[in-house]
Design an enzyme around this catalytic site. Structure first.
Site, PDB file in Angstrom:
ATOM      1  N   ASP A  68      30.448 -55.799 115.013  1.00  0.00           N
ATOM      2  CA  ASP A  68      29.857 -56.722 114.061  1.00  0.00           C
ATOM      3  C   ASP A  68      29.751 -55.955 112.745  1.00  0.00           C
ATOM      4  OD1 ASP A  68      28.645 -58.922 112.904  1.00  0.00           O
ATOM      5  OD2 ASP A  68      27.304 -59.276 114.599  1.00  0.00           O
ATOM      6  N   TRP A  69      29.567 -56.673 111.666  1.00  0.00           N
ATOM      7  CA  TRP A  69      29.645 -56.059 110.344  1.00  0.00           C
ATOM      8  C   TRP A  69      28.563 -54.985 110.173  1.00  0.00           C
ATOM      9  CZ3 TRP A  69      33.409 -58.524 111.626  1.00  0.00           C
ATOM     10  CH2 TRP A  69      34.401 -59.005 110.782  1.00  0.00           C
TER      11      TRP A  69
END
Length: 734
Positions: free
Chosen positions: A291-292
């Site tokens: 995920d970012w």
């Protein structure tokens, strides 16, 4: 009924456990063709065959031999963001990798989200469809419909130059107040999620767009999501939270996104145990991306394949010297194989920053709007109807509440809070800013006009003003519209509707001849007023066609077909609460939602009314290839057309101390006319009647009771099945 264990000895990968659905080009379908498709059995044209994983890995290995370390690094780390920036460069995608032109390797152009193409820049707003949320799709209990919607969403992604869709989100709800519950296709049940995720993944990837299943793993709350440590026992992991991801793997999903939280002492994207479970025990052959900003310096040696968005320093070229060459090659190989399998080298449209023309394209259409409307309508769950619906016999109705005219929120210009949601699309990376939303009042008013029904309306939330209007002798039915929303990065404060809805409803119900409450929500809500009104219906954030969808069900143009993918609790005490502590122990184990005998439901999981009634016959069990099949006859004994959603629940022997009655089958029938009969067959594979132990792995029970049900609390009939003795098997069968 006795059956020999030999019935169960085929590999799970060879067993047709799930219904297989096939794809049609929805984008090219006319309104009448879409309507006709949804009214039939939904078995259309075969989906194109993808390259096999073995072939894809052969091509990946050929490319890998030609790549230097810089080219491999291009597969492993994102680009398109300045250092520490939270937003990509203008006219780049939310996630990007570099193209390697010399080897014919395209860039990966990644965009949110599962419910439509996220219009990140103001110029893009209005050029895409705002589809129903994944929780709304879960309420359809219809894998075929999910597949068709996913195919149409992927068409819009492809039309925008994107070749990766950052979804589906499939985490099984643990908390009723979870901020991202609207994004999760599983609702509160692993079997429901497993059945639906297959259709979604196949639909997206049939269009040459890579799907990324998320968020792996134990990311069931937004509170402290980047800091909390989740502690989950092995049985709970395998039986409750892993199954939707396993189904995505079996459907051939290209990628998996690891989550922000920690699992035990490790960051999720660096946890060697859970990443090993995914890649080795679930046999996932795609790539794992973070995920970012969720990766750290240990991630690649422990199983991560790609760091996103690439500007946090978790992986730099200089740091590659500290990562084993084997890990680097394996990560690059997985990314390349996923690209090859979907033939992205043949179908990719553009490479940032040269994608402005593609990103500005208008990819929505009247056919997509029509499909979005029908999907939202099929998601509506009718919770109560004391003869007040449909509204076709009313002369004058009043529509009350600010939610009836609520405008959508545009998050694309950066002027507001990034994770603000609205009553059509939840907040955060999953928010679809839309211009073309049909409000409840607009949809109801237009449909009433066609029937010559007068509509009076007021956007007031003031109980006194609303009561004065609803109490008029000329008003036949008062329709109160209430709503709430939620967002990524925070859990809900409570389970109430916004703007003092409880007082508003009670004030109207105390004076109106008849009161119908229509509700828009991102998940579970409380309804302490439910005994005071004559009708209740619920939609889980239905997208741009919300108003039209409400109208089609409220006026009887469409039979209500939705079923609850979650339990609606009696009180907040009948739910699991978010933890303030950074150590989050899943001490309830499997006993979440309807599986917890201490939780009281206002409306149970799987519940939903129709405008007709159905009779369930006695079930029969039989051999079904290598599986067990349980069949039952369903008859429409009412006076209206409708669809039934019979459900199959399994109860293990009490000695196992397993939750009672777990969902293991469901099927939405075709549209049945009065007196019409259909036969439904549920197919049980070994994994459906097995439980997990840390010592022995999967153990198939020797006997169980199967219930045919209308919901998790309404058992219509049952049958006992005896398989003679327990039978254990290894994870290789999964």
């Amino acid at each position: 009924m006795k059956m020999r264990n030999s019935l169960w000895k085929s590999k799970f990968g060879l067993v047709a456990v799930l219904l297989r659905f096939i794809v049609v080009d929805v984008a090219g379908m006319s309104h009448s063709e879409i309507e006709d498709w949804l009214g039939r059995n939904r078995q259309l044209l075969p989906q194109p065959e993808l390259m096999s994983w073995d072939e894809a890995y052969e091509r990946a290995n050929e490319l890998l031999e030609k790549m230097d370390i810089v080219q491999k690094y291009a597969m492993l780390n994102g680009v398109g963001y300045d250092n520490q920036s939270m937003n990509p460069h203008k006219w780049w995608y939310v996630g990007n990798t570099r193209a390697v032109r010399d080897l014919g390797i395209p860039s990966l152009n990644m965009q949110d989200s599962s419910a439509g193409f996220r219009p990140f820049w103001p110029e893009m707003v209005g050029t895409v469809t705002c589809w129903p949320s994944l929780l709304a799709l879960a309420a359809t209990w219809d894998p075929g419909l999910v597949q068709q919607v996913a195919s149409a969403i992927a068409d819009e992604f492809s039309g925008k130059g994107a070749n990766v869709l950052l979804g589906p989100s499939v985490n099984v709800h643990r908390l009723a107040r979870g901020g991202r519950n609207f994004e999760y296709l599983s609702g509160e049940d692993p079997y429901l999620g497993s059945r639906l995720v297959e259709g979604y993944v196949r639909g997206v990837q049939s269009r040459g767009v890579a799907a990324i299943v998320k968020h792996w793993i134990f990311n069931e709350q937004e509170s402290n999501r980047t800091k909390e440590h989740s502690y989950v026992d092995t049985q709970t992991a395998w039986e409750l939270y892993y199954p939707p991801f396993r189904a995505a793997v079996e459907a051939g999903v290209a990628g998996a996104m690891c989550s922000y939280n920690r699992v035990g002492r490790w960051q999720s994207c660096s946890n060697p145990d859970t990443l090993s479970d995914l890649k080795k025990l679930l046999n996932f052959r795609g790539f794992v991306q973070s995920d970012w900003w969720a990766a750290d310096s240990r991630s690649f040696d422990h199983g991560l394949d790609q760091a996103m968005p690439g500007n946090d320093g978790s992986l730099t070229l200089s740091m590659l010297r500290e990562v084993s060459s084997e890990a680097i090659s394996d990560a690059a190989r997985r990314v390349l194989a996923s690209m090859a399998r979907l033939k992205l080298h043949e179908t990719s449209k553009c490479t940032p920053p040269h994608c402005e023309e593609w990103l500005k394209r208008n990819v929505t259409s009247s056919s997509h709007a029509r499909l979005a409307r029908l999907a939202a309508a099929e998601s509506i769950v009718l919770l109560k109807n004391d003869g007040v619906l449909p509204l076709d016999k009313a002369n004058t109705i009043v529509v009350i509440g600010s939610a009836a005219v609520a405008e959508p929120y545009d998050s694309s210009d950066g002027s507001g809070v990034w994770n603000t949601g609205d009553y059509y699309s939840g907040g955060g990376s999953g928010h679809i800013s839309a211009k073309q939303v049909v409000t409840p009042l607009q949809g109801i008013s237009e449909r009433a006009r066609l029937s010559g029904i007068q509509v009076v309306h007021s956007a007031t939330d003031d109980p006194g003003e609303a009561a004065l209007l609803a109490g008029s002798e000329q008003i036949d039915v008062a329709v109160v519209v209430v709503a709430t929303t939620s967002a990524e990065d925070s859990d809900r404060v409570d389970l109430n509707f916004d703007n003092g809805a409880e007082e508003l409803i009670r004030a109207v119900a105390s004076v109106a001849q008849k009161t119908v409450v229509i509700c828009q929500a991102p998940g579970a809500v409380l309804m302490p007023w439910r005994h005071e009104v004559q009708g209740i219906a619920l939609m889980f954030l239905g997208g741009q066609e919300t108003g039209n969808s409400w109208a089609s069900v409220l006026f009887g143009d469409k039979s209500p077909e939705g079923r609850l993918p979650i339990m609606l609790p009696e009180t907040e005490h009948d739910t699991i609460q978010p933890h303030d502590s950074l150590d989050v122990y899943y001490t309830e184990g499997l006993k979440t939602s309807y599986r917890n005998p201490d939780f009281q439901a206002a409306f149970p999981f799987g519940f939903g009314l129709s405008y007709t009634t159905f009779h369930y016959g006695q079930p029969e069990a039989s051999h079904c290839g290598d599986d067990v099949c349980i069949g039952v006859e369903i008859k429409n004994i009412g006076t209206a057309f409708g669809k039934c959603v019979p459900q199959l629940y399994i109860e293990f022997p009490k000695r196992l101390k397993h939750p009672d009655r777990m969902l293991k089958g469901f099927q939405k029938t075709d549209l049945l006319g009065p007196g019409e009969v259909t036969h439904v067959r549920f197919r049980l594979a070994p994994l459906d009647v097995a439980y997990y132990t840390e010592v022995s792995g999967w153990i198939m029970v020797s006997n169980f009771r199967a219930y045919i049900a209308d919901s998790s609390s309404d058992m219509k009939s049952s049958i006992d099945v005896d398989l003679e003795k327990d039978h254990s098997f290894t994870n290789n069968y999964i």
